[in-house]
Design a protein around this motif. Structure first.
Motif, mmCIF file in Angstrom:
data_model
loop_
_atom_site.group_PDB
_atom_site.id
_atom_site.type_symbol
_atom_site.label_atom_id
_atom_site.label_comp_id
_atom_site.label_asym_id
_atom_site.label_seq_id
_atom_site.Cartn_x
_atom_site.Cartn_y
_atom_site.Cartn_z
ATOM 1 N N PHE A 56 -9.274 7.631 -5.113
ATOM 2 C CA PHE A 56 -8.391 6.768 -4.371
ATOM 3 C C PHE A 56 -6.825 6.477 -4.738
ATOM 4 C CE2 PHE A 56 -12.586 5.649 -2.816
ATOM 5 C CZ PHE A 56 -12.407 5.162 -1.444
ATOM 6 N N ALA A 57 -6.120 6.605 -3.805
ATOM 7 C CA ALA A 57 -4.554 6.310 -4.135
ATOM 8 C C ALA A 57 -4.116 5.218 -3.636
ATOM 9 C CB ALA A 57 -3.816 7.555 -3.347
ATOM 10 N N ILE A 58 -3.194 4.487 -4.410
ATOM 11 C CA ILE A 58 -2.663 3.162 -3.808
ATOM 12 C C ILE A 58 -1.427 3.688 -3.063
ATOM 13 C CG2 ILE A 58 -1.668 1.143 -4.926
ATOM 14 C CD1 ILE A 58 -3.450 1.329 -7.369
ATOM 15 N N THR A 59 -1.447 3.160 -1.791
ATOM 16 C CA THR A 59 -0.486 3.391 -1.047
ATOM 17 C C THR A 59 0.612 2.324 -0.557
ATOM 18 O OG1 THR A 59 -1.718 3.107 1.070
ATOM 19 C CG2 THR A 59 -1.916 5.364 0.030
ATOM 20 N N GLU A 60 -0.154 0.923 -0.826
ATOM 21 C CA GLU A 60 0.650 0.082 -0.460
ATOM 22 C C GLU A 60 0.078 -1.348 -1.448
ATOM 23 O OE1 GLU A 60 1.677 -2.736 3.507
ATOM 24 O OE2 GLU A 60 -0.044 -1.600 3.594
ATOM 25 N N GLU A 61 1.344 -2.261 -1.648
ATOM 26 C CA GLU A 61 1.078 -3.366 -2.310
ATOM 27 C C GLU A 61 1.700 -4.518 -1.619
ATOM 28 O OE1 GLU A 61 -0.360 -3.635 -6.231
ATOM 29 O OE2 GLU A 61 -0.406 -1.502 -6.918
ATOM 30 N N LYS A 62 0.954 -5.519 -1.534
ATOM 31 C CA LYS A 62 1.893 -6.869 -1.263
ATOM 32 C C LYS A 62 1.657 -7.979 -2.177
ATOM 33 C CE LYS A 62 1.688 -5.854 3.711
ATOM 34 N NZ LYS A 62 1.388 -6.230 4.943
ATOM 35 N N CYS A 63 2.418 -9.173 -2.371
ATOM 36 C CA CYS A 63 2.056 -10.104 -3.038
ATOM 37 C C CYS A 63 2.860 -11.438 -2.565
ATOM 38 C CB CYS A 63 2.709 -9.982 -4.610
ATOM 39 S SG CYS A 63 4.304 -9.698 -4.880
ATOM 40 N N CYS A 64 2.299 -12.573 -2.956
ATOM 41 C CA CYS A 64 2.896 -13.824 -2.334
ATOM 42 C C CYS A 64 2.336 -14.940 -3.439
ATOM 43 C CB CYS A 64 2.111 -14.111 -1.123
ATOM 44 S SG CYS A 64 0.542 -14.691 -0.994
ATOM 45 N N ILE A 65 3.122 -16.058 -3.334
ATOM 46 C CA ILE A 65 2.542 -17.269 -4.318
ATOM 47 C C ILE A 65 2.407 -18.326 -3.140
ATOM 48 C CG2 ILE A 65 3.595 -18.852 -5.712
ATOM 49 C CD1 ILE A 65 5.309 -16.687 -7.143
ATOM 50 N N GLU A 66 1.085 -18.715 -3.279
ATOM 51 C CA GLU A 66 0.723 -19.824 -2.620
ATOM 52 C C GLU A 66 0.091 -21.033 -3.236
ATOM 53 O OE1 GLU A 66 -1.605 -18.696 1.192
ATOM 54 O OE2 GLU A 66 -3.338 -19.531 0.102
ATOM 55 N N ASP A 67 0.670 -22.160 -3.173
ATOM 56 C CA ASP A 67 0.065 -23.239 -3.875
ATOM 57 C C ASP A 67 0.411 -23.129 -5.317
ATOM 58 O OD1 ASP A 67 -0.635 -24.276 -1.542
ATOM 59 O OD2 ASP A 67 -2.694 -23.640 -1.594
ATOM 60 N N GLY A 68 1.315 -22.481 -5.632
ATOM 61 C CA GLY A 68 1.770 -22.272 -6.954
ATOM 62 C C GLY A 68 1.153 -20.967 -7.591
ATOM 63 N N LYS A 69 0.159 -20.286 -6.998
ATOM 64 C CA LYS A 69 -0.696 -19.390 -7.826
ATOM 65 C C LYS A 69 -0.159 -17.916 -7.083
ATOM 66 C CE LYS A 69 -5.342 -17.727 -8.804
ATOM 67 N NZ LYS A 69 -6.836 -18.113 -8.603
ATOM 68 N N PHE A 70 -0.314 -16.873 -7.937
ATOM 69 C CA PHE A 70 0.290 -15.668 -7.507
ATOM 70 C C PHE A 70 -0.853 -14.702 -7.365
ATOM 71 C CE2 PHE A 70 0.952 -10.866 -8.717
ATOM 72 C CZ PHE A 70 2.147 -10.837 -8.108
ATOM 73 N N TYR A 71 -0.729 -14.124 -5.740
ATOM 74 C CA TYR A 71 -1.859 -13.415 -5.330
ATOM 75 C C TYR A 71 -1.101 -11.928 -5.105
ATOM 76 C CZ TYR A 71 -4.157 -17.876 -4.151
ATOM 77 O OH TYR A 71 -4.964 -18.835 -4.487
ATOM 78 N N ASN A 72 -2.028 -10.960 -5.060
ATOM 79 C CA ASN A 72 -1.581 -9.536 -5.057
ATOM 80 C C ASN A 72 -2.786 -8.813 -4.233
ATOM 81 O OD1 ASN A 72 -1.296 -7.007 -7.523
ATOM 82 N ND2 ASN A 72 -0.713 -6.895 -5.404
ATOM 83 N N SER A 73 -2.258 -8.099 -3.244
ATOM 84 C CA SER A 73 -3.136 -7.415 -2.353
ATOM 85 C C SER A 73 -2.939 -5.732 -2.563
ATOM 86 C CB SER A 73 -3.048 -7.551 -0.730
ATOM 87 O OG SER A 73 -3.471 -9.073 -0.461
ATOM 88 N N ILE A 74 -4.014 -5.073 -2.622
ATOM 89 C CA ILE A 74 -3.824 -3.589 -2.857
ATOM 90 C C ILE A 74 -4.520 -2.805 -1.840
ATOM 91 C CG2 ILE A 74 -4.307 -1.630 -4.549
ATOM 92 C CD1 ILE A 74 -4.646 -3.998 -6.696
ATOM 93 N N HIS A 75 -3.636 -1.773 -1.280
ATOM 94 C CA HIS A 75 -4.422 -0.923 -0.200
ATOM 95 C C HIS A 75 -4.520 0.475 -0.790
ATOM 96 C CE1 HIS A 75 -3.719 1.096 3.821
ATOM 97 N NE2 HIS A 75 -4.876 1.181 3.525
ATOM 98 N N ALA A 76 -5.719 0.925 -0.888
ATOM 99 C CA ALA A 76 -6.084 2.298 -1.308
ATOM 100 C C ALA A 76 -6.829 3.146 -0.469
ATOM 101 C CB ALA A 76 -6.794 2.260 -2.626
ATOM 102 N N VAL A 77 -6.362 4.459 -0.438
ATOM 103 C CA VAL A 77 -7.005 5.352 0.718
ATOM 104 C C VAL A 77 -7.638 6.469 -0.196
ATOM 105 C CG1 VAL A 77 -5.371 4.895 2.475
ATOM 106 C CG2 VAL A 77 -4.647 6.732 0.581
ATOM 107 N N ASN A 78 -8.588 6.913 0.670
ATOM 108 C CA ASN A 78 -9.668 7.838 -0.010
ATOM 109 C C ASN A 78 -9.169 9.410 0.143
ATOM 110 O OD1 ASN A 78 -11.826 9.534 -0.602
ATOM 111 N ND2 ASN A 78 -13.346 8.270 0.339
ATOM 112 N N VAL A 79 -8.744 9.889 -0.797
ATOM 113 C CA VAL A 79 -7.952 11.167 -0.889
ATOM 114 C C VAL A 79 -8.964 12.197 -0.239
ATOM 115 C CG1 VAL A 79 -7.059 12.914 -2.307
ATOM 116 C CG2 VAL A 79 -6.550 10.427 -2.799
ATOM 117 N N THR A 80 -9.974 12.184 -0.153
ATOM 118 C CA THR A 80 -10.728 13.385 0.333
ATOM 119 C C THR A 80 -10.601 13.170 1.752
ATOM 120 O OG1 THR A 80 -12.893 12.146 0.114
ATOM 121 C CG2 THR A 80 -12.201 13.330 -1.612
#
Length: 244
Positions: free
Chosen positions: A135-159
């Protein structure tokens, strides 16, 4: 239905028109949002526990989504059928558990087109797993909500990509990630994401206090912990160097 910023961050990565498996669906709020807003034609909402699934069924009935959302008791990806999930969403679990779920369900994972992951810890281990399992990581986002750090990772199946896209992502995968890129996200660092910058600065300030405490504490446990902590501090400093 209003969802939290961290959940909307992951939802925003899901392409329109694909069947989604929401693993660890809790009360199915994400699944309901996806079908009510025309993002997913069908969602398989799974959870390990009967209690949350019962609440999910009640919510799905309340919003009249029974024809588009199927709940299923499942340990991770175990009860997904072959090739039925085009997108797999795992949000709100620890990184080690996320990797465990994908490892145990490797065949189902490799049949999916895309993964949307929001690990709450050990994000470096999650990225390493993706990059070493096709899998290749093609997009990442992050935010801070209620004082906590969150990170989302979007990965695509290379095949599953076209030949040209596949080659491009394969080359990107073969470019070795630095420890800071694995831990905090190459794409976020390269774009100098301001939310990540705030998080890194806060973590660095806390780390310097811990370093000072360890150096001044002449106990065996402090002396044993210091070398490993200094390596962690170097990773933080490397990440911050992207913003210089």
């Amino acid at each position: 239905m209003v969802l939290s910023e961290r959940l909307m961050m992951s939802i925003g990565m899901i392409p329109t028109g694909k069947v989604v498996a929401d693993v660890g669906c809790d009360h199915a709020r994400v699944a309901i949002w996806l079908v009510k807003n025309g993002i997913a034609p069908h969602v398989i909402a799974t959870d390990l526990r009967p209690g949350p699934l019962s609440h999910a069924d009640a919510n799905i009935a309340y919003f009249h989504c029974e024809d588009k959302i199927e709940t299923r008791l499942s340990d991770g990806l175990a009860n997904l059928r072959p090739s039925e999930a085009e997108v797999i969403l795992i949000a709100g679990m620890g990184g080690a558990l996320t990797v465990h779920i994908l490892s145990e369900g490797l065949e189902r994972m490799r049949e999916a087109d895309e993964l949307i992951l929001q690990p709450q810890s050990e994000r470096g281990a999650v990225r390493r797993f993706l990059l070493t399992h096709g899998f290749a990581i093609t997009e990442e986002k992050c935010c801070i909500e209620d004082g906590k750090f969150y990170n989302s990772i979007h990965a695509v199946n290379v095949t599953k990509l076209s030949q040209g896209e596949g080659r491009q992502h394969q080359r990107e995968q073969e470019t070795e990630y630095e420890p800071a890129e694995l831990e905090f996200g190459r794409l976020l660092l390269q774009e100098q994401n301001p939310v990540l910058h705030t998080y890194l600065q806060n973590e660095y300030r806390k780390a310097l206090l811990v370093k000072e405490n360890l150096e001044s504490n002449n106990t065996e446990s402090a002396r044993e912990r210091l070398p490993g902590f200094l390596e962690e501090l170097k990773v933080l400093e490397c990440a911050l160097s992207f913003y210089n």
